[in-house]
Design an enzyme around this catalytic site. Structure first.
Site, short mmCIF file in Angstrom:
data_model
loop_
_atom_site.label_atom_id
_atom_site.label_comp_id
_atom_site.label_asym_id
_atom_site.label_seq_id
_atom_site.Cartn_x
_atom_site.Cartn_y
_atom_site.Cartn_z
N CYS A 71 -8.44 5.51 3.99
CA CYS A 71 -8.25 4.88 2.66
C CYS A 71 -8.49 5.55 1.46
O CYS A 71 -9.76 5.80 1.44
CB CYS A 71 -8.57 3.08 2.54
SG CYS A 71 -8.18 2.48 1.08
N ASN A 72 -7.61 5.84 0.63
CA ASN A 72 -7.97 6.50 -0.84
C ASN A 72 -9.04 5.74 -1.52
O ASN A 72 -10.11 6.16 -2.25
CB ASN A 72 -6.66 7.07 -1.48
CG ASN A 72 -6.15 8.17 -0.87
OD1 ASN A 72 -6.01 9.31 -1.39
ND2 ASN A 72 -5.19 7.79 -0.02
N THR A 73 -8.53 4.46 -1.83
CA THR A 73 -9.32 3.59 -2.75
C THR A 73 -10.80 3.13 -2.02
O THR A 73 -11.76 3.15 -2.77
CB THR A 73 -8.69 2.14 -2.81
OG1 THR A 73 -7.40 2.41 -3.14
CG2 THR A 73 -9.37 1.07 -3.88
N CYS A 181 -2.29 7.36 -1.73
CA CYS A 181 -2.57 6.36 -0.89
C CYS A 181 -1.93 6.18 0.36
O CYS A 181 -0.88 6.92 0.57
CB CYS A 181 -1.88 5.11 -1.42
SG CYS A 181 -2.02 3.46 -0.56
N HIS A 183 -0.72 4.48 2.63
CA HIS A 183 0.40 3.58 2.90
C HIS A 183 1.78 4.34 2.30
O HIS A 183 2.84 4.10 2.85
CB HIS A 183 0.21 2.07 2.01
CG HIS A 183 -0.57 1.24 2.74
ND1 HIS A 183 -1.91 1.28 2.67
CD2 HIS A 183 -0.31 -0.02 3.26
CE1 HIS A 183 -2.33 0.17 3.50
NE2 HIS A 183 -1.30 -0.68 3.80
#
Length: 271
Positions: A71-73, A181, A183
């Site tokens: 996950c980037n975040t 992201c 996703h």
């Protein structure tokens, strides 16, 4: 010894499917923290506490040979703290990995757009690793990860959110766009159709997997099963997978786990 891969939801499966394609017998545990999804629209301090707790659960229940934070975040919020733990196994993340790939392979004269969650944009970690002479425009794509999480990789529910974000970068003249992201890797074809064939897409999920594969190959993990866990509803997660380009994973069983996180009183509330 097990490879652990973690994400807020289905985005991490975009990384996992590439790893499975190249290393089909590698023992893997994937954890989608769907009960706390979307990470990208929560305060970064909230995400930091949560990611550290999920990582601790994985360490407690498995002997880790490597850890992929897909996950980037989550990377923006917590990777520095994870790295400071100095674990005896490699930890991989998409932000610096993708930024370094861009620095090596993309002409710095080209205008570079970044599509990412609000948390990733606010955290500024891509700007920390990209060469400073680049012209960069970041777009915070509020709500987009959640639409993908619901299983929409095309159609009006996706386009109503996606098209305005893409148009910002088209109007700016982006020549290269980072899908910041994981996703968004699952809607890559739709993004490409909207921006046109002359705009290069750099997929953070693809780059992360590309870097991870030789590292995992060298570890020689042997053979084992692939376990999938979520912290939310397994049936809902499984249903979303059936609608997304995740054929390598669609038949795999999904189980639910509860991981407690108690946030300090001073922690900012969820956005």
């Amino acid at each position: 010894m097990t490879l652990a891969c973690m994400d807020s939801g289905v985005g991490g499966l975009a990384v996992l499917k590439r790893l499975i394609q190249q290393l089909p017998d590698t023992p893997v545990v994937f954890l989608g923290d769907t009960a706390w999804m979307p990470y990208g629209e929560k305060a970064l301090e909230v995400v930091r506490h949560r990611v550290l707790d999920v990582h601790q659960w994985l360490e407690t229940n498995y002997t880790l040979a490597a850890f992929v934070l897909a996950c980037n975040t989550a990377t923006v919020a917590a990777f520095d703290e994870l790295d400071a733990l100095q674990r005896p196994y490699p930890m991989l993340e998409p932000v610096s990995t993708t930024a370094h790939w861009v620095n090596q392979h993309v002409d710095s004269a080209k205008k570079l757009g970044i599509m990412a969650t609000p948390g990733t944009v606010t955290g500024g970690r891509y700007l920390r690793y990209l060469t400073p002479d680049r012209r960069i425009e970041q777009v915070a794509c509020t709500g987009l990860a959640s639409v993908v999480e619901a299983g929409h990789c095309d159609g009006p529910d996706l386009d109503s959110l996606l098209i305005p974000y893409v148009n910002v970068l088209k109007d700016w003249g982006a020549e290269v766009i980072i899908l910041g992201c994981t996703h968004y890797s699952l809607i890559r074809e739709r993004v490409q159709a909207l921006v046109g064939p002359d705009v290069e897409l750099v997929d953070s999920a693809e780059v992360l997997a590309e870097v991870a594969i030789p590292i995992l190959t060298q570890l020689n993990l042997g053979t084992g099963s692939q376990e999938l866990w979520v912290t939310g509803q397994a049936a809902q997660f499984s249903q979303a997978i059936q609608s997304l380009p995740l054929h390598e994973i669609q038949a795999k069983p999904i189980r639910t786990i509860t991981i407690e996180t108690v946030l300090p009183a001073h922690t900012p509330s969820i956005c």
